[in-house]
Design a protein around this motif. Structure first.
Motif, mmCIF file in Angstrom:
data_model
loop_
_atom_site.group_PDB
_atom_site.id
_atom_site.type_symbol
_atom_site.label_atom_id
_atom_site.label_comp_id
_atom_site.label_asym_id
_atom_site.label_seq_id
_atom_site.Cartn_x
_atom_site.Cartn_y
_atom_site.Cartn_z
ATOM 1 N N UNK A 199 17.555 -28.283 -28.971
ATOM 2 C CA UNK A 199 16.703 -27.989 -27.947
ATOM 3 C C UNK A 199 16.264 -26.475 -28.014
ATOM 4 N N UNK A 200 16.494 -25.677 -29.347
ATOM 5 C CA UNK A 200 16.362 -24.475 -29.463
ATOM 6 C C UNK A 200 14.801 -24.339 -29.769
ATOM 7 N N UNK A 252 13.573 -18.828 -28.300
ATOM 8 C CA UNK A 252 14.969 -18.624 -28.137
ATOM 9 C C UNK A 252 15.486 -17.720 -29.436
ATOM 10 N N UNK A 253 14.774 -18.322 -30.462
ATOM 11 C CA UNK A 253 15.071 -17.739 -31.714
ATOM 12 C C UNK A 253 14.720 -16.164 -31.624
ATOM 13 N N UNK A 254 13.538 -16.028 -31.260
ATOM 14 C CA UNK A 254 12.950 -14.678 -31.343
ATOM 15 C C UNK A 254 13.646 -13.659 -30.525
ATOM 16 N N UNK A 256 11.362 -25.879 -32.729
ATOM 17 C CA UNK A 256 10.711 -24.805 -33.246
ATOM 18 C C UNK A 256 9.513 -25.325 -33.918
ATOM 19 N N UNK A 257 8.274 -24.720 -33.262
ATOM 20 C CA UNK A 257 7.075 -25.286 -34.081
ATOM 21 C C UNK A 257 6.746 -24.502 -35.178
ATOM 22 N N UNK A 258 5.458 -25.035 -35.812
ATOM 23 C CA UNK A 258 4.979 -24.263 -36.908
ATOM 24 C C UNK A 258 4.652 -22.711 -36.657
ATOM 25 N N UNK A 259 4.095 -22.792 -35.478
ATOM 26 C CA UNK A 259 3.841 -21.308 -35.281
ATOM 27 C C UNK A 259 4.928 -20.412 -34.858
#
Length: 166
Positions: free
Chosen positions: A14-15, A19-21, A43-46
């Motif tokens: 679900x990340x 969240x990563x940024x 996580x999308x490509x963008x």
């Protein structure tokens, strides 16, 4: 050290990219060596483009990035950016030309598994990844020139074990 991004329930599926940024903002400038995004389906490509940019600019000690089992478009984008960086390409055409140099004798494309091996250990991709037949059309429609160059330059293994070189 390794950053393995999980959601509030302890799951990576679900990340999201935000969240990563956010996590990367907290560890920027530290001695982070591995970014484990394996299984992060949100996580999308963008998002992947921005994550890899932030890693390049703010987390320079990162040596390994795992994108195994991320959604297909994000996985593909990571490969395109990774190949662009590895080969030092200034344009999508230059990336395509570098991939042509990597092709196996008797084929017109670089095998995906070979590209995965070239990008290791910095970028961990799934050597059995197959974006499917619609990926090229989707990349063209999205004006994703780097993704298009990558898709035109590599071949993927199809279900019967043969190389899809079309």
């Amino acid at each position: 050290s390794t950053l393995h991004v999980l959601d509030s329930c302890g799951h990576e599926a679900q990340v999201a990219g935000t969240d990563v940024l956010c996590a990367l903002a907290h560890v920027a400038g530290t001695n982070l060596h591995t970014l484990d995004l394996g299984g992060c389906q949100g996580i999308s490509e963008e998002d992947m483009t921005e994550i890899l940019r932030v890693v390049r600019v703010s987390c320079r000690s990162v040596e390994n990035i795992n994108v195994m089992a991320c959604q297909d478009k994000a996985h593909l984008r990571a490969a395109a950016i990774g190949a662009q960086s590895h080969f030092g390409c200034a344009s999508p055409r230059e990336l395509f030309e570098h991939l042509q140099v990597q092709r196996e004798e008797g084929t017109s494309h670089c095998p995906w598994a070979d590209l995965c091996a070239i990008l290791l250990p910095h970028l961990r991709l799934d050597p059995n990844f197959d974006p499917g037949p619609a990926a090229l059309l989707e990349a063209v429609q999205a004006s994703s020139a780097w993704d298009v160059a990558l898709l035109l330059g590599v071949s993927f293994i199809v279900d019967n074990g043969e190389i899809d070189d079309d």
